[in-house]
Write a protein that holds these residues in place. Structure first.
Motif, mmCIF file in Angstrom:
data_model
loop_
_atom_site.group_PDB
_atom_site.id
_atom_site.type_symbol
_atom_site.label_atom_id
_atom_site.label_comp_id
_atom_site.label_asym_id
_atom_site.label_seq_id
_atom_site.Cartn_x
_atom_site.Cartn_y
_atom_site.Cartn_z
ATOM 1 N N ALA A 155 0.805 -1.217 0.000
ATOM 2 C CA ALA A 155 0.000 0.000 0.000
ATOM 3 C C ALA A 155 0.840 1.270 0.000
ATOM 4 C CB ALA A 155 -0.938 0.003 1.211
ATOM 5 N N ALA A 156 2.159 1.118 -0.124
ATOM 6 C CA ALA A 156 3.047 2.290 -0.181
ATOM 7 C C ALA A 156 3.388 2.568 -1.637
ATOM 8 C CB ALA A 156 4.323 2.020 0.622
ATOM 9 N N PHE A 157 3.113 3.791 -2.075
ATOM 10 C CA PHE A 157 3.316 4.136 -3.480
ATOM 11 C C PHE A 157 4.274 5.312 -3.616
ATOM 12 C CE2 PHE A 157 -1.053 2.465 -3.134
ATOM 13 C CZ PHE A 157 -0.887 1.315 -3.881
ATOM 14 N N GLU A 158 5.245 5.129 -4.500
ATOM 15 C CA GLU A 158 6.226 6.172 -4.759
ATOM 16 C C GLU A 158 6.010 6.840 -6.110
ATOM 17 O OE1 GLU A 158 9.963 4.214 -4.232
ATOM 18 O OE2 GLU A 158 9.660 3.866 -2.085
ATOM 19 N N THR A 159 5.042 6.344 -6.878
ATOM 20 C CA THR A 159 4.694 6.969 -8.152
ATOM 21 C C THR A 159 3.867 8.221 -7.877
ATOM 22 O OG1 THR A 159 4.725 4.844 -9.296
ATOM 23 C CG2 THR A 159 3.510 6.632 -10.348
ATOM 24 N N THR A 160 4.302 9.355 -8.404
ATOM 25 C CA THR A 160 3.645 10.633 -8.107
ATOM 26 C C THR A 160 3.294 11.374 -9.402
ATOM 27 O OG1 THR A 160 5.762 11.794 -7.961
ATOM 28 C CG2 THR A 160 4.880 10.847 -5.918
ATOM 29 N N PHE A 161 2.516 12.448 -9.241
ATOM 30 C CA PHE A 161 2.179 13.278 -10.389
ATOM 31 C C PHE A 161 2.189 14.749 -9.977
ATOM 32 C CE2 PHE A 161 -1.876 12.793 -8.281
ATOM 33 C CZ PHE A 161 -2.528 14.004 -8.483
ATOM 34 N N LYS A 162 2.308 15.575 -10.988
ATOM 35 C CA LYS A 162 2.142 17.018 -10.797
ATOM 36 C C LYS A 162 1.184 17.507 -11.875
ATOM 37 C CE LYS A 162 6.259 18.111 -13.568
ATOM 38 N NZ LYS A 162 7.590 18.774 -13.591
ATOM 39 N N ILE A 163 0.525 18.605 -11.602
ATOM 40 C CA ILE A 163 -0.463 19.132 -12.546
ATOM 41 C C ILE A 163 0.143 20.265 -13.360
ATOM 42 C CG2 ILE A 163 -2.679 20.325 -12.753
ATOM 43 C CD1 ILE A 163 -3.617 18.793 -10.306
ATOM 44 N N GLU A 164 0.004 20.126 -14.656
ATOM 45 C CA GLU A 164 0.425 21.180 -15.582
ATOM 46 C C GLU A 164 -0.760 21.498 -16.481
ATOM 47 O OE1 GLU A 164 3.942 20.059 -17.685
ATOM 48 O OE2 GLU A 164 5.212 20.041 -15.892
ATOM 49 N N GLY A 165 -1.426 22.614 -16.207
ATOM 50 C CA GLY A 165 -2.607 22.977 -16.974
ATOM 51 C C GLY A 165 -3.723 21.987 -16.741
ATOM 52 N N ASP A 166 -4.227 21.375 -17.815
ATOM 53 C CA ASP A 166 -5.305 20.400 -17.693
ATOM 54 C C ASP A 166 -4.786 18.968 -17.789
ATOM 55 O OD1 ASP A 166 -4.556 20.354 -20.328
ATOM 56 O OD2 ASP A 166 -6.572 20.676 -21.148
ATOM 57 N N THR A 167 -3.498 18.788 -17.424
ATOM 58 C CA THR A 167 -2.842 17.483 -17.556
ATOM 59 C C THR A 167 -2.139 17.099 -16.261
ATOM 60 O OG1 THR A 167 -2.471 17.885 -19.920
ATOM 61 C CG2 THR A 167 -1.143 16.167 -18.884
ATOM 62 N N ALA A 168 -2.199 15.816 -15.917
ATOM 63 C CA ALA A 168 -1.389 15.258 -14.837
ATOM 64 C C ALA A 168 -0.158 14.621 -15.459
ATOM 65 C CB ALA A 168 -2.177 14.228 -14.050
ATOM 66 N N VAL A 169 1.011 14.974 -14.945
ATOM 67 C CA VAL A 169 2.272 14.421 -15.446
ATOM 68 C C VAL A 169 2.778 13.417 -14.411
ATOM 69 C CG1 VAL A 169 4.590 14.931 -16.266
ATOM 70 C CG2 VAL A 169 2.745 16.599 -16.611
ATOM 71 N N VAL A 170 2.848 12.146 -14.817
ATOM 72 C CA VAL A 170 3.081 11.047 -13.883
ATOM 73 C C VAL A 170 4.487 10.485 -14.067
ATOM 74 C CG1 VAL A 170 2.160 8.879 -12.981
ATOM 75 C CG2 VAL A 170 0.629 10.495 -14.135
ATOM 76 N N ASN A 171 5.137 10.150 -12.922
ATOM 77 C CA ASN A 171 6.468 9.530 -12.945
ATOM 78 C C ASN A 171 6.539 8.426 -11.896
ATOM 79 O OD1 ASN A 171 8.613 11.102 -14.735
ATOM 80 N ND2 ASN A 171 7.190 12.627 -13.869
ATOM 81 N N GLY A 172 7.165 7.318 -12.259
ATOM 82 C CA GLY A 172 7.344 6.232 -11.304
ATOM 83 C C GLY A 172 7.663 4.918 -11.987
ATOM 84 N N GLN A 173 7.631 3.840 -11.199
ATOM 85 C CA GLN A 173 7.867 2.494 -11.709
ATOM 86 C C GLN A 173 6.855 1.545 -11.081
ATOM 87 O OE1 GLN A 173 12.018 1.758 -10.632
ATOM 88 N NE2 GLN A 173 12.642 2.190 -12.738
ATOM 89 N N LYS A 174 6.449 0.544 -11.836
ATOM 90 C CA LYS A 174 5.468 -0.419 -11.356
ATOM 91 C C LYS A 174 5.907 -1.846 -11.666
ATOM 92 C CE LYS A 174 2.381 2.665 -9.974
ATOM 93 N NZ LYS A 174 1.842 2.754 -8.589
ATOM 94 N N PHE A 175 5.345 -2.782 -10.891
ATOM 95 C CA PHE A 175 5.620 -4.199 -11.123
ATOM 96 C C PHE A 175 4.324 -4.977 -10.878
ATOM 97 C CE2 PHE A 175 7.829 -8.345 -10.356
ATOM 98 C CZ PHE A 175 8.523 -8.388 -11.551
ATOM 99 N N TYR A 176 4.304 -6.284 -11.247
ATOM 100 C CA TYR A 176 3.087 -7.097 -11.172
ATOM 101 C C TYR A 176 1.954 -6.425 -11.948
ATOM 102 C CZ TYR A 176 5.717 -8.988 -7.204
ATOM 103 O OH TYR A 176 6.699 -9.524 -6.401
ATOM 104 N N THR A 177 2.261 -6.004 -13.150
ATOM 105 C CA THR A 177 1.307 -5.200 -13.940
ATOM 106 C C THR A 177 0.462 -6.087 -14.858
ATOM 107 O OG1 THR A 177 2.965 -4.814 -15.656
ATOM 108 C CG2 THR A 177 2.816 -3.199 -13.867
ATOM 109 N N THR A 178 -0.240 -7.033 -14.263
ATOM 110 C CA THR A 178 -1.045 -7.984 -15.030
ATOM 111 C C THR A 178 -1.972 -7.266 -16.008
ATOM 112 O OG1 THR A 178 -1.008 -9.485 -13.143
ATOM 113 C CG2 THR A 178 -2.646 -9.916 -14.846
ATOM 114 N N GLY A 179 -1.884 -7.649 -17.264
ATOM 115 C CA GLY A 179 -2.772 -7.105 -18.282
ATOM 116 C C GLY A 179 -2.258 -5.876 -19.001
#
Length: 417
Positions: A155-179
């Motif tokens: 339940a701990a997440f290090e993937t974050t985003f910032k808002i630029e205008g009408d867009t969320a800019v997302v950065n991070g890494q993921k695993f167990y990404t079924t599908g």
């Protein structure tokens, strides 16, 4: 088996893998529970045909997945108000169990998609629901960018985003990404670093900066392609930023996620029992001390099959019971109904786990040494059961069940409870 089949992309490959094309025509729309079950039986029979081959060769189920999502089964929990069937969660669990009996990897690829459809209904705005449910009914597949390999806990997440205008800019890494590898849209769980709140960012699979790696190397559930994702300045419209708030109040979100996992394990158990019966009747020899002409007449084997069947039927009954409890929690959400759904689903998860492990172990004991030959690839059932049942450990299910009945403490509200 055709050359084209063996030419398919394989799991855990370093070869570049581009996003799958969106469907050229809308998916079929299933209208009711009965149709969903009928379609599930048809597809399970088709998926079973080359399931052993796909597992052995590590072949990604591309055509099978297209047939699956075009069948309409990926939209069965879209509410009726938005054009879906809005089936009972008892039906949804039965559908997944049937499909997992045919090929548990294909059934698992749907898990996060169906849970996300439910989440949209719980936390999306009416505009988001209209858009995203509409895409689902057209045959668009949602992937999954939820878990992170190196964070403190699930339940701990290090993937974050910032808002630029009408867009969320997302950065991070993921695993167990079924599908995600085979999806059209990849919902990313990301956190607002200023407020610490979680959101789902529904990113296009081919968005710039979103790299889905085909690096799933587990010995089980091999063809789920549950690898990893790199997220570098991925831009998602704010209109597709859905809050993760369903666990802050009494909702059935956690139970919905869990009943799908339990149904997969029930399907693995059913598939293993069916393979055991077929092998014992057609290939196994009777044990010398039995005095019987066929292995199927061995009294100890007969008793063991009876025990396995009983365990499976008990697990299936608890799956149906849990589905009905989820239906009630959705219709009347409150602390009592949600806790009842969570605990009922936990009971189903315990029994389907035990049935899957028992059935896949007993397969070899009852069928005999020849059942271990590579040509049969029956060990895939044990490998699949051993890997998938690690999802959400049942030792904690026992604890939450006991803590409620002994001390009146409600189970926690999260996707793993």
């Amino acid at each position: 088996m055709s050359t084209a089949t063996l030419d398919r992309p394989r799991v855990n490959s370093t070869a570049p893998f581009t996003a799958r094309p969106r469907p050229s025509q809308p998916a079929h729309v299933i209208r009711d529970d009965a149709e969903a079950i009928t379609v599930a039986h048809r597809l399970a029979a088709e998926f079973r045909t080359e399931s052993a081959l796909r597992d052995r060769e590590g072949l990604l189920p591309l055509s099978e997945l297209d047939a699956y999502s075009q069948s309409g089964l990926w939209g069965i929990n879209v509410p009726k108000a938005y054009g879906g069937a809005g089936v009972s969660y008892a039906t949804l669990a039965q559908v997944i169990r049937i499909l997992a009996e045919g090929d548990s990897s294909l059934a698992q690829i749907t898990q996060n998609h169906l849970a996300l459809v439910a989440h949209i209904g719980l936390d999306g705005t009416p505009a988001q629901q209209a858009e995203l449910f509409g895409l689902v009914l057209q045959g668009i597949r949602f992937g999954n960018a939820f878990s992170e390999k190196n964070s403190k806990n699930v339940a701990a997440f290090e993937t974050t985003f910032k808002i630029e205008g009408d867009t969320a800019v997302v950065n991070g890494q993921k695993f167990y990404t079924t599908g995600a590898l085979l999806a059209h849209i990849v919902p990313i769980v990301t956190v607002d670093p200023l407020e610490g709140k979680g959101y789902l960012a529904f990113a296009d699979r081919n968005a710039d900066g979103l790299t889905v790696l085909n690096d799933w190397s587990s010995f089980g559930q091999r063809t789920t392609a549950s690898g990893s994702i790199q997220i570098v300045d991925v831009r998602v419209p704010l209109s597709r930023l859905v809050p993760v708030a369903a666990f802050d109040r009494p909702t059935a979100a956690g139970a919905i996620s869990q009943i799908i996992q339990a149904a997969i394990d029930g399907g693995i158990a059913a598939g293993a029992i069916a393979e055991t019966i077929a092998f014992v009747k057609n290939r196994s020899r009777p044990w010398i001390d039995s005095g019987k002409e066929t292995a199927a007449e061995d009294p100890f084997t007969i008793s063991a099959i009876g025990d396995l069947t009983l365990r499976l039927h008990a697990a299936e009954a608890l799956l149906e019971r849990a589905g009905r409890a989820i239906d009630l929690a959705l219709a009347e959400p409150n602390e009592a109904t949600v806790n009842a759904a969570t605990l009922a689903t936990a009971e189903a998860k315990v029994l389907t786990t035990e049935a899957a492990i028992a059935a896949t172990n007993k397969l070899f004991e009852l069928a005999g040494t020849r059942s271990t030959l590579a040509e049969h690839n029956l060990d895939r059932h044990w490998r699949n059961a051993r890997v998938h049942t690690l999802h959400d450990p049942v030792r904690w299910k026992y604890y939450h069940l006991g803590n409620y009945h002994l001390n009146g403490v409600h189970a926690p509200r999260h996707a793993w409870s």
